[in-house]
Design an enzyme around this catalytic site. Structure first.
Site, mmCIF file in Angstrom:
data_model
loop_
_atom_site.group_PDB
_atom_site.id
_atom_site.type_symbol
_atom_site.label_atom_id
_atom_site.label_comp_id
_atom_site.label_asym_id
_atom_site.label_seq_id
_atom_site.Cartn_x
_atom_site.Cartn_y
_atom_site.Cartn_z
ATOM 1 N N HIS A 37 40.143 43.320 43.525
ATOM 2 C CA HIS A 37 40.543 42.967 41.740
ATOM 3 C C HIS A 37 39.083 43.369 41.022
ATOM 4 O O HIS A 37 39.487 43.972 39.928
ATOM 5 C CB HIS A 37 41.119 41.915 41.715
ATOM 6 C CG HIS A 37 42.377 41.648 42.345
ATOM 7 N ND1 HIS A 37 42.408 40.468 43.339
ATOM 8 C CD2 HIS A 37 43.667 41.982 42.440
ATOM 9 C CE1 HIS A 37 43.708 40.560 43.667
ATOM 10 N NE2 HIS A 37 44.398 41.432 43.206
ATOM 11 N N GLN A 61 59.599 41.437 42.424
ATOM 12 C CA GLN A 61 59.148 42.420 43.535
ATOM 13 C C GLN A 61 59.155 41.692 44.798
ATOM 14 O O GLN A 61 58.754 42.047 45.716
ATOM 15 C CB GLN A 61 57.876 43.063 43.180
ATOM 16 C CG GLN A 61 56.889 41.889 43.098
ATOM 17 C CD GLN A 61 55.483 42.676 42.526
ATOM 18 O OE1 GLN A 61 55.368 43.098 41.343
ATOM 19 N NE2 GLN A 61 54.458 42.963 43.458
HETATM 20 P P1 AMP Z 1 47.977 42.628 43.512
HETATM 21 O O1 AMP Z 1 47.068 41.445 42.797
HETATM 22 O O2 AMP Z 1 47.726 42.473 44.982
HETATM 23 O O3 AMP Z 1 49.018 42.865 43.025
HETATM 24 O O4 AMP Z 1 46.683 43.773 43.207
HETATM 25 C C1 AMP Z 1 46.395 44.014 41.829
HETATM 26 C C2 AMP Z 1 45.792 45.322 41.897
HETATM 27 O O5 AMP Z 1 44.627 45.203 42.739
HETATM 28 C C3 AMP Z 1 46.704 46.656 42.368
HETATM 29 O O6 AMP Z 1 46.330 47.783 41.905
HETATM 30 C C4 AMP Z 1 46.070 46.365 44.144
HETATM 31 O O7 AMP Z 1 45.898 47.826 44.391
HETATM 32 C C5 AMP Z 1 44.618 46.550 43.534
HETATM 33 N N1 AMP Z 1 43.936 45.898 44.748
HETATM 34 C C6 AMP Z 1 44.422 44.860 45.483
HETATM 35 N N2 AMP Z 1 43.658 44.716 46.819
HETATM 36 C C7 AMP Z 1 42.651 45.858 46.558
HETATM 37 C C8 AMP Z 1 41.504 46.197 47.513
HETATM 38 N N3 AMP Z 1 40.876 45.631 48.597
HETATM 39 N N4 AMP Z 1 40.629 47.537 46.878
HETATM 40 C C9 AMP Z 1 40.983 47.872 45.700
HETATM 41 N N5 AMP Z 1 42.125 47.603 45.042
HETATM 42 C C10 AMP Z 1 42.892 46.520 45.266
#
Ligand code: AMP
Length: 282
Positions: A37, A61
């Site tokens: 993030h 979701q």
């Molecule tokens: P989430 O909190 O899991 O909904 O993720 C929020 C954002 O962070 C989304 O756009 C994810 O694709 C991105 N994200 C989560 N994990 C990673 C990672 N390991 N590398 C890059 N982006 C990430």
């Protein structure tokens, strides 16, 4: 960093930034932040004048059998990580703030929302597209940063923005990994040894597919078989899918002829994990 819990405070802050001619960057998250993030936040900070991050665990979701209640949360640590990355304003709305009434409107991006993740999570992308559309309206015109970690989600959002003419530039950002190759995820927190070790089978499956491609193999059946074999050899993992798809449309292909995306999903212990990587056909 300015922290707010209401849509109106965030919108007012961002509207006045734009009125001053500032470029707004936006990073939507579900919190329990990690270096993945933060990489999105840092990229946004480097390319924009003002960066808003949101933390919202979006019930739309999650299916009833999924981990909504158990989803990890730590607002104090999240605030520190967002501030450290240079975020200007953190919006953390309650469910009542986001959805004061039962939500009867939804955004569905057909085609791209079918298959892959939708096999196990048939209503997932409708919930994602709906909340992201809402957050785009809350934030207003901006550059919005999404991780390639959720590659199908990124494709869904890009298509929604194009089809519905949102005034948003979507920026895809590379996957950030642990030293052993496991893609960082808030859900990795559920993994205890020996599951944590077994979870590297996703990255290893992608590596096996890439090794075949690098050796000249172009048959998707053959590449997917090699990828499956890696996950199936891991006793603590249960394979959900492996796939080699067209990089942009995510359509099925029989032969790799141009850019392709290798994708994998598996259950390891209590966590359902996903990963993917790019093959450049040029
Ligand atoms: P989430 O909190 O899991 O909904 O993720 C929020 C954002 O962070 C989304 O756009 C994810 O694709 C991105 N994200 C989560 N994990 C990673 C990672 N390991 N590398 C890059 N982006 C990430």
């Amino acid at each position: 960093m300015y922290t707010v819990h209401t849509i109106s405070q965030a919108s007012a802050f961002l509207d006045s930034a734009r009125a001053r001619g500032q470029q707004v960057g936006f990073v939507p998250t579900m919190g329990f932040l990690h270096a993945g993030h933060q990489s999105l936040m840092r990229r946004a900070v480097s390319e924009c004048d003002v960066v808003v991050a949101t933390i919202f665990v979006n019930p739309l979701q999650f299916a009833p059998n999924e981990d909504l209640a158990a989803y990890p949360r730590d607002f104090g640590a999240d605030s520190e990580l967002a501030a450290e990355a240079g975020v200007s304003i953190l919006l953390a709305p309650s469910i009542d703030e986001m959805y004061p009434d039962a939500v009867v409107t939804s955004v569905r991006v057909s085609g791209l929302s079918d298959g892959l993740e939708s096999g196990a999570r048939p209503t997932h992308f409708e919930g994602v597209a709906t909340v992201v559309a809402k957050l785009f309206n809350v934030v207003g015109p901006c550059r919005a940063y999404f991780g390639e970690k959720d590659y199908q989600q990124l494709a869904v959002i890009r298509r929604m923005v194009s089809d519905l003419s949102f005034n948003i530039q979507v920026v895809g950002c590379p996957i950030v990994r642990e030293v052993d190759g496991l893609a960082m995820s808030s859900r990795n927190t559920y993994l205890e040894a020996p599951d944590r070790e077994a979870a590297t089978c996703l990255r290893r499956a992608l590596d096996a597919g890439m090794a075949l491609l690098d050796a000249g193999e172009r048959s998707v059946v053959a590449i997917e078989a090699a990828m499956s074999a890696v996950v199936e050899a891991e006793a603590l993992a249960t394979l959900d899918y492996v796939a080699v798809r067209h990089a942009d449309t995510l359509q099925t292909i029989a032969q790799v002829e141009g850019d392709a995306r290798l994708l994998v999903a598996a259950k390891v212990g209590p966590s359902r994990l996903i990963d993917n990587c790019a093959f450049s056909g040029k």
